[in-house]
Design a protein around this motif. Structure first.
Motif, PDB file in Angstrom:
ATOM      1  N   VAL A 446       0.665 -19.119  72.844  1.00  0.00           N
ATOM      2  CA  VAL A 446       0.632 -18.632  74.202  1.00  0.00           C
ATOM      3  C   VAL A 446       2.206 -18.431  74.498  1.00  0.00           C
ATOM      4  N   TYR A 447       3.163 -18.556  73.814  1.00  0.00           N
ATOM      5  CA  TYR A 447       4.588 -18.459  74.080  1.00  0.00           C
ATOM      6  C   TYR A 447       4.688 -16.967  73.727  1.00  0.00           C
ATOM      7  N   ASP A 448       3.981 -16.326  72.923  1.00  0.00           N
ATOM      8  CA  ASP A 448       4.230 -14.898  72.606  1.00  0.00           C
ATOM      9  C   ASP A 448       3.543 -14.019  73.530  1.00  0.00           C
ATOM     10  N   LEU A 449       2.975 -14.643  74.764  1.00  0.00           N
ATOM     11  CA  LEU A 449       2.175 -13.638  75.500  1.00  0.00           C
ATOM     12  C   LEU A 449       3.333 -13.539  76.899  1.00  0.00           C
ATOM     13  N   ARG A 450       3.312 -12.175  77.257  1.00  0.00           N
ATOM     14  CA  ARG A 450       4.126 -12.046  78.520  1.00  0.00           C
ATOM     15  C   ARG A 450       3.320 -11.212  79.489  1.00  0.00           C
ATOM     16  N   ASN A 451       3.454 -12.201  80.884  1.00  0.00           N
ATOM     17  CA  ASN A 451       2.433 -11.880  81.824  1.00  0.00           C
ATOM     18  C   ASN A 451       3.479 -10.908  82.913  1.00  0.00           C
ATOM     19  N   GLU A 452       2.829  -9.829  83.493  1.00  0.00           N
ATOM     20  CA  GLU A 452       3.636  -8.947  84.256  1.00  0.00           C
ATOM     21  C   GLU A 452       2.909  -8.612  85.569  1.00  0.00           C
ATOM     22  N   ASP A 453       3.400  -8.845  86.841  1.00  0.00           N
ATOM     23  CA  ASP A 453       2.667  -8.231  87.953  1.00  0.00           C
ATOM     24  C   ASP A 453       3.080  -6.841  87.866  1.00  0.00           C
ATOM     25  N   LEU A 610       3.781  -0.020  86.536  1.00  0.00           N
ATOM     26  CA  LEU A 610       5.028  -0.377  86.977  1.00  0.00           C
ATOM     27  C   LEU A 610       5.251  -1.985  87.219  1.00  0.00           C
ATOM     28  N   ALA A 611       5.921  -2.592  86.447  1.00  0.00           N
ATOM     29  CA  ALA A 611       6.061  -4.051  86.421  1.00  0.00           C
ATOM     30  C   ALA A 611       7.426  -4.449  87.419  1.00  0.00           C
ATOM     31  N   PHE A 612       7.241  -5.643  88.135  1.00  0.00           N
ATOM     32  CA  PHE A 612       7.986  -6.194  88.933  1.00  0.00           C
ATOM     33  C   PHE A 612       8.677  -7.424  88.522  1.00  0.00           C
ATOM     34  N   SER A 613       9.887  -7.770  88.666  1.00  0.00           N
ATOM     35  CA  SER A 613      10.431  -9.062  88.161  1.00  0.00           C
ATOM     36  C   SER A 613      10.158 -10.296  88.947  1.00  0.00           C
ATOM     37  N   HIS A 614       9.671 -11.211  88.618  1.00  0.00           N
ATOM     38  CA  HIS A 614       9.639 -12.617  89.425  1.00  0.00           C
ATOM     39  C   HIS A 614      10.933 -13.308  89.727  1.00  0.00           C
TER      40      HIS A 614
END
Length: 760
Positions: A446-453, A610-614
């Protein structure tokens, strides 16, 4: 090219020693004895090549996909003319036979060109034999020391030339035939509940065949299918005059095998899967394929009508026999009625009872005498209409019959009650030991997955007429009002990467939009997508290094490159849609349809994310990352190109294929390779696009599967670009300039209904 030999697609071989046929399926020309004959090899290890004529050799040599390597070192003329000394050979052989000596030096094979001194001796094609140096002397000394009857030799030594020729032929023989498994069934034409099915099974007729040669062509498969299924169909419909010459053999995709050319393996290409050695290396993997012997719908309707008629005759016969048995039993029980001679045997019982248990009153009490009068028994007599009067409603009495004469399945047996099994103690013990603790190594990464809004912008398919009419449609531009909000999950590590090209990496990902899109990407939650990002290799990266080192672009440059990729795909979708509209218009307007089918493919659904930072970030990027400015929470931080995964639900497990190279004018595949037919059709689409745009633009670099295409390139005339960078670096104007001279028209281009000019 004098010091190089072509090895990727073909290699040069000897002159034809006998009359043969050119091995290229599209040529099949005769190669006479003594004419040039070339051996064509493939890039797939273990796959046999073919002998081709000089014209086909020149065609292969002009293909852009052919590579070269330095030729092997040729022996000097002095060495090629030297012959071994028989006396020294005899001494070495005799010494090797003694127990006190070791074996003689090893004899090794090597390749060399035939010399003029050996041409008159009838040189046999195959490897030469390099004998040890201790056996070789000058030609003059060897001639002086030759003896006619040397001791130590036998009659077997005289057969050396024949044995050498035999082993040379075996060296070029193809490997043993690979085998497949066939599942052959009997169906009749009609709608099936299965997905895209067109046949319905009958009679539970299904047979399996193992160890079938994978190189069988379509006629060979038709023979096997008919020999296996025809006896069972004849036994199933015993008594019906089947017209077996109308039966058709089809595969699982409902393709008629009789329409394919002979001498071309039908299922072999579907068994070649990508090897772990490299993307261009394939290995054979045995598979199971389905064949169906199809009964035409008209003939099946005739069979059902014959079956209904046969059942009616059997019913009438059973009624007559039952009536006779009842009459006989009544006469034996009541002697008062034994002498009664009644013209209507039913008159005595008509008012009291119905011997068949049928209600003869009311409008349903209709006589079947008129219908049954046309039925005759096997002895030529007809049933008595008065005896069948009670059969107003059809009484069906099931009698004993052969199971092969009925289409009604036997009743299912009542399933046996489930037996309760206690778990095995040893198995339970092992399960508890392995499942009682959590292994962090085997746990999901799960640490290898990146979630992006993300903000997702779908690439639409617009008609070419709308693009020409509306200026804002001329190129693909992300518009906020047409975007969707969602979440993207990316599997980041290199070990999870789907693939890497010359300019982009592809990682697996999952897309969820809110709300879900009506079609295309994001139409369902957690949809599988391919996440692409551009990259460049650092200047310090060595070409021969085994370690993969890539660098990402700055955010602004990355955004520009992916927008250009999206715009190319946007125009490719429109041009391909325009091509199919033109094809459909010509086919509908033609007086007669073409003799070929039109393949249907499309480009993948895609879009820009287009991804936006958290969180806010004021730290500088590391040396392994692209340079980034300070990013505040909620600001634009990354960009991705999302595409539909190129997969197929067909059982043949089709692979990713490049159909037409960006710098080529025809298929990049050979006639017997998987996807060649589609590559020919795609070359025809280039002809339409070039002709109907008056030489301004067409699609190139076709690649993907036989259903979905991806990563195209738009080629435009140099008058369009006028020195500007249009559609990326792959837009080569010289390919457009030479299209009419180098494009080879195929049977699609030459069909009169399309009205295309045939280029030389």
């Amino acid at each position: 090219m004098a010091n190089f030999e072509l090895i990727s697609q073909f290699t040069e071989d000897a002159i034809a020693k006998e009359d043969r046929v050119c091995g290229r399926p599209a040529c099949r020309g005769a190669i006479l004895k003594g004419a040039p004959c070339y051996y064509v090899a493939t890039i797939v290890p273990g796959q046999p090549g073919r002998f081709v004529c000089e014209a086909c050799y020149l065609r292969y040599s002009q293909k852009l996909s052919t590579s070269v390597r330095p030729s092997s070192v040729r022996p000097s003329s002095a060495q090629s003319q030297s012959l071994p000394d028989p006396r020294i050979i005899r001494q070495t052989v005799n010494a090797a036979q003694r127990k006190s000596t070791i074996n003689p030096p090893r004899v090794v094979p090597f390749l060399s060109q035939p010399s003029s001194s050996t041409a008159h001796m009838g040189r046999i094609s195959g490897p030469d034999i390099a004998v040890p140096l201790s056996w070789q002397q000058s030609l003059a000394s060897s001639n002086q020391n030759m003896v006619s009857s040397a001791a130590g030799y036998s009659a077997h030594h005289a057969q050396y030339s024949l044995e050498r020729e035999r082993w040379a032929k075996l060296a070029y023989a193809p490997p043993p035939a690979e085998t497949i498994t066939l599942e052959i069934s009997a169906v009749y034409e009609g709608n099936s509940r299965k997905k895209s099915g067109c046949g319905i099974n009958f009679g539970n007729i299904c047979e399996g065949k193992k160890d079938i040669d994978a190189r069988l062509d379509a006629p060979g498969l038709i023979t096997i299918a008919l020999d296996t299924i025809l006896p069972k169909i004849l036994a199933f419909g015993r008594g019906f005059p089947w017209r077996t010459e109308e039966f058709v053999v089809r595969d699982a995709a409902w393709v008629d095998l009789s329409g394919h050319l002979p001498a071309i393996p039908y299922f072999l290409a579907q068994c070649l899967v990508q090897s772990r050695r490299g993307p261009k290396t394939t290995t054979f993997k045995t598979k199971q394929f389905s064949l169906m012997v199809v009964v035409p719908a008209v003939q099946w309707s005739e069979y059902e009508a014959w079956l209904d008629k046969t059942e009616e005759e059997n019913t009438l016969r059973e009624q007559l026999q039952r009536h006779r048995s009842i009459n006989t039993g009544t006469e034996e029980q009541d002697p008062r009625t034994s002498g009664t001679d009644s013209e209507d045997p039913w008159a005595a019982q008509q008012e009291d009872e119905d011997p068949f248990g049928l209600d003869l009153e009311g409008p349903d009490a209709l006589s079947t005498a008129g219908r049954n009068s046309a039925v005759t028994w096997s002895d030529g007599s007809a049933p008595n209409p008065t005896l069948t009067r009670p059969s107003a409603k059809r009484a069906y009495v099931r009698g004993e019959s052969d199971s092969t004469n009925s289409t009604v399945s036997p009743p299912h047996k009542k399933p046996a009650p489930d037996v309760f099994h206690l778990p095995d103690r040893n198995d339970l013990k092992e399960a508890l030991k392995s499942g009682g603790s959590v292994d962090a190594v085997r746990a999901p990464k799960v640490y290898d997955l990146r979630n992006e809004d993300i903000q997702f912008h779908q690439i639409p398919v617009r008609p070419l007429a709308d693009i020409l009419k509306t200026r804002q449609y001329r190129s693909f531009k992300p518009i906020i009002s047409n975007s969707s909000i969602g979440q993207l999950t990316i599997d980041v590590p290199l070990r999870s990467m789907i693939g890497i090209g010359a300019f982009k990496t592809a990682h697996p990902g999952w897309l969820t939009l809110s709300p879900l899109s009506s079609s295309g990407l994001g139409s369902r939650a957690q949809q599988d997508v391919v996440v692409k990002q551009p990259f460049h290799r650092p200047p310090s990266h060595a070409a021969g290094s085994s370690t993969l080192k890539i660098s990402r672009y700055a955010l602004a440059d990355e955004h520009e490159k992916l927008l250009n990729e999206s715009n190319v795909l946007y125009w490719a979708k429109s041009l391909l849609n325009f091509t199919y509209e033109y094809i459909d218009h010509c086919v509908n307007a033609a007086p007669s349809p073409p003799s070929f089918q039109i393949p249907r493919v499309r480009f993948v659904d895609a879009g820009i994310a287009l991804a936006f930072s958290h969180h806010s970030s004021n730290t500088q990027a590391t040396s392994k990352q692209a340079p980034m400015a300070d990013v505040k929470a909620g600001m634009f931080s990354a960009v991705y190109l999302l595409e539909e995964r190129v997969t197929s639900d067909t059982p043949d497990d089709q692979t990713f294929t490049k159909f037409i190279h960006n710098k080529d004018y025809g298929p990049s595949l050979d006639e017997d390779e998987y996807g060649y037919d589609l590559a020919v059709f795609l070359a025809f689409t280039q002809h339409i696009q070039y002709a109907k745009t008056e030489g301004l633009a067409f699609i190139s670099d076709y690649q993907g599967s036989t259903e979905l295409l991806t990563d195209p390139q738009i080629l435009t005339h140099r008058s369009v670009s006028e020195g500007n960078d249009l559609f990326g670096d792959g837009n080569i104007a010289s390919v457009v300039d030479d299209f009419e001279a180098k494009h080879l028209c195929n049977h699609y281009c030459k069909w009169p209904g399309f009205g295309l000019k045939v280029y030389a």
